[in-house]
Enzyme design. Sequence first.
Site, PDB file in Angstrom:
ATOM      1  N   ASP A 178       0.831  -1.195   0.000  1.00 47.35           N
ATOM      2  CA  ASP A 178       0.000   0.000   0.000  1.00 47.35           C
ATOM      3  C   ASP A 178       0.871   1.252   0.000  1.00 47.35           C
ATOM      4  OD1 ASP A 178      -2.409   1.741   0.660  1.00 47.35           O
ATOM      5  OD2 ASP A 178      -3.294  -0.252   0.840  1.00 47.35           O
ATOM      6  N   HIS A 223      -3.620   5.751   3.491  1.00 50.81           N
ATOM      7  CA  HIS A 223      -4.427   4.596   3.093  1.00 50.81           C
ATOM      8  C   HIS A 223      -3.877   3.288   3.652  1.00 50.81           C
ATOM      9  CE1 HIS A 223      -5.958   1.577   0.124  1.00 50.81           C
ATOM     10  NE2 HIS A 223      -7.016   2.365   0.073  1.00 50.81           N
ATOM     11  N   SER A 258     -11.171  -1.247  -0.793  1.00 44.32           N
ATOM     12  CA  SER A 258      -9.915  -1.256  -0.047  1.00 44.32           C
ATOM     13  C   SER A 258     -10.160  -1.562   1.424  1.00 44.32           C
ATOM     14  CB  SER A 258      -9.225   0.111  -0.151  1.00 44.32           C
ATOM     15  OG  SER A 258      -8.542   0.237  -1.360  1.00 44.32           O
TER      16      SER A 258
END
Length: 939
Positions: A430, A482, A663
Amino acid sequence: MNFITHLKRECIGMSAKFLKVAVPLLTLITTACGGGGSGGDGGSSSSEENQAPVANFSYSQPDSKSRLIVFDASESTDAESTELLYTWDFGDGTTGEGVQPEHEYQENGQYEVRLVVDDQTGLTDDQSTTLSVSSGDFHVSGQVSILQGVFVDSDTSDPNTEYVSNGSMKEAQEISSVSEVTGFLTYLDGSSSEDQYDFYIASLEEGQEISLNMEEGSDDLADIDLYLVDESGDFVDSSTGYSDEESVTVPEDGTYYVLAYAFGGTSTYRMRLNSASSATSASKGIRASDKFVAGQLVGRLKSDVKAAGIKTLTSAGAIRGDSGADRPMLLDANQAATGFGLDKSTGTVENLTRVGITIPTEVQRKLETIDTLKRLHASGQFEYVELNRIRHSQSVNDPFYPSMWHYSQIAVQDAWTTSTGAGVIVAVLDTGILSGHPDLEGQLVSGYDMVSDRLMAVDGDGIDPDPEDPGDDPLTTSDSWHGTHVAGTIAAATNNGVGIAGVAYDAKIMPVRVLGFGGGTDYDIAQGVYFAAGLDNDSGTVPDRRADVINMSLGGSGYSQTQQDAISAAREAGVIIVAAAGNSEEDASDYSPAGLDGVVTVAATREGGGAAWYTNYGSVVDLTAPGGETGEYVVDGGVLSTVGQETDDGEIEFTYEWMQGTSMAAPHVAGVIALMKEEWESMTPDNFDELVTDFKVSYGETPDSLYGYGEIDAELAVASARAQAAGTTQAGRLYVKDGHQRELWTQTELEVELLANTTDVSVAEISSSDSWLTATYLDDESTGLGSYSVVVDADSLEAGRYTGILSFTASTDTRFDLWISVQVITEDVDSDNYAGAVYVEFTDIETGGTAGQATATFDEEKGVYYYTSPSLDATSESGYGVMAGTDMDNDGVICEVNELCQRLESDGGWYPVISGSSHGDVDGVDIELEVLSDTLEDL
């Protein structure tokens, strides 16, 4: 006493006399029939009276191919042997005389023939019979029309078709906003017969998808691309891959030119302009709007040319970075083409500019990169070569809600009674990690930063051992954090008195940074997979212990062989790989890594378990999990996890945020797998796949065509792992051959076959989600298995796209859902229904051979074609099959893929057209043409 009676046949107006004699005999004597004659006086004897003649005739047809009939009345008789007169009525308005006349009929048919014989004394007799006359031939005739909403390329290769050029924007062919087009293109390096451009113009709406399918099995050079151009001639988007399928999406309402462009070779094509509400698959082509690095390619040479190829590429300065011979190479596209002696471009930009299309400079560079990609792909030197795409995180940042509903929805708390993920490592590929977050302290093992481009890396260098997240938006303070959010869902510390809980809170996170400013490239992502799996990679290092699970909450459209190779290698090493399906409301099959082999693809659900509005879907989806839904007026829909917040002075505050996206769904599944791995340490990727398909990690009965095997259940999954329950027998179920989904386009009927996977299953109930969709059983089996007619009542629907569900419930309480999609069309552009030359072929059903062909005649006023067959054998008992179609590529064969076609069939075979006993012509055999999407099977 004996009684003998003599009766004269077919007499009219009889009179009788009786004579009594001295013997026991009664004789009835009748007078002659006919014109009356003399009856004699009362004392005359019956033997003296004249008797009527008897008419009798036969006939023959000397030549079966001629309608000449020979009649013969020589068997007619007269008791007095007088000379008879013969008068004939042949039943077709003509008459004749004589004992053996010949008569030739002008048409096949049935005729009432009458013979009258006259003995010239006023007495007559007649005989009539129905005569079937045939030359042995008959004809079939009817109309040919085109399915509503279908348009035909006006400049195909068939010389029998009126040629109207559509090779420029000025000559663009007008079509409906929702329609289907069948066409033909050819480009053979400047041949005088080439047809490289087909321009169409239509008024389109935002969100409409335009798809183009090239004929499979075309010549090796065949490659047709799809372009979208606005009314001013400005380039909008393109789909220019080397597969058989391309598609683009309309960005906003307006009038557009749609261009089908022959990059090379010769092929027919089928193009559909779908309505804006259509749920169609993502493009399998390469769009100019796709995010990739212009001028860069990623590839792997074939083993037999690897050594020489690397030398060539190195000499040309084409290899970028430290790409090893056994790993994918990052290539400079132009230098690679130069090294192999290929043109840097086939001239697409020049060709498009020449026909008036304005293309921005940055788009030109991307198109030139794609052109070079195609040339390298066609060179035969590469095992694969592809664009270096830029991927993005799959989250959507929106308002939050203070409740972890997403854990109770999948029974995480119940799973914690036996497992917390201890001893399991989950790699998170990520944006990196905020290692100082209090809910992640003590939860991490060493990772790596694989972002190789310094501008994308933001941290000032390329790859390095520090996966710390420096933020992915250096221009603002709106960094996503994220990777930290994803990591918190999987394994945030629990029972520590602060923040949130992780699904597998005793597992460890291996942060691998592959996303930076603007996303991440396929090459960097692949290197991250290799590292997490403990395999050779660009870092030159491997972790002390590889990951058990890899979570990839990232992706983008387009297939990536680079990622596929890495994923396959990691799976072979025993790593279970979880990928987010994507947030584009599209089919996930063309997204990477979601659509790649060997990954567990996860779609998103909202609170309550239904599909989230944004989630991708499709046959590649294996499971669903909470991804949440948030909005301005929604305060209870997101997934809560760990993030950071950058202050005005550049400091990072550790906090929590609600996000939505696939996600967020994927790490729920990755966390549950970690719980399972604690219970079943030796569980392999194949073991997990088997548990999924056996419904041992989710509750369900049949896999859904859009969302796989349903929402994961942590408690069930952990219990199944503990029992090593892979392969448990499931209850018998119903299914429809060829899967859960049928695309009818504008058709309103189809036939499906309902089957069962065990012998003890029968149909208990059939239901429909909508009143316009019905199913009628066609067989008579007590089980309810067999053929069903599925009918769409399109007359009850407004124009648009509709999807309904037919549910077949079994006696075992399992259910199979069949999804039916249909497009209801109202034409906004009138088609003249001219399809060019239309040919009708006739097949002798008995022999399978061709019995003849006719070219249909177009009636401009009525907008239909009319045809009449050549002469066919009227005596055939098997009859003839009828098929009509076009031959756009002028190869002498009608009804090939993407051409117009219709074949009259019945019960899997030809529908027989038979003349019958009358040998008469058969009219009214009407045909409606549609675009053929698959090769016809032999009947």
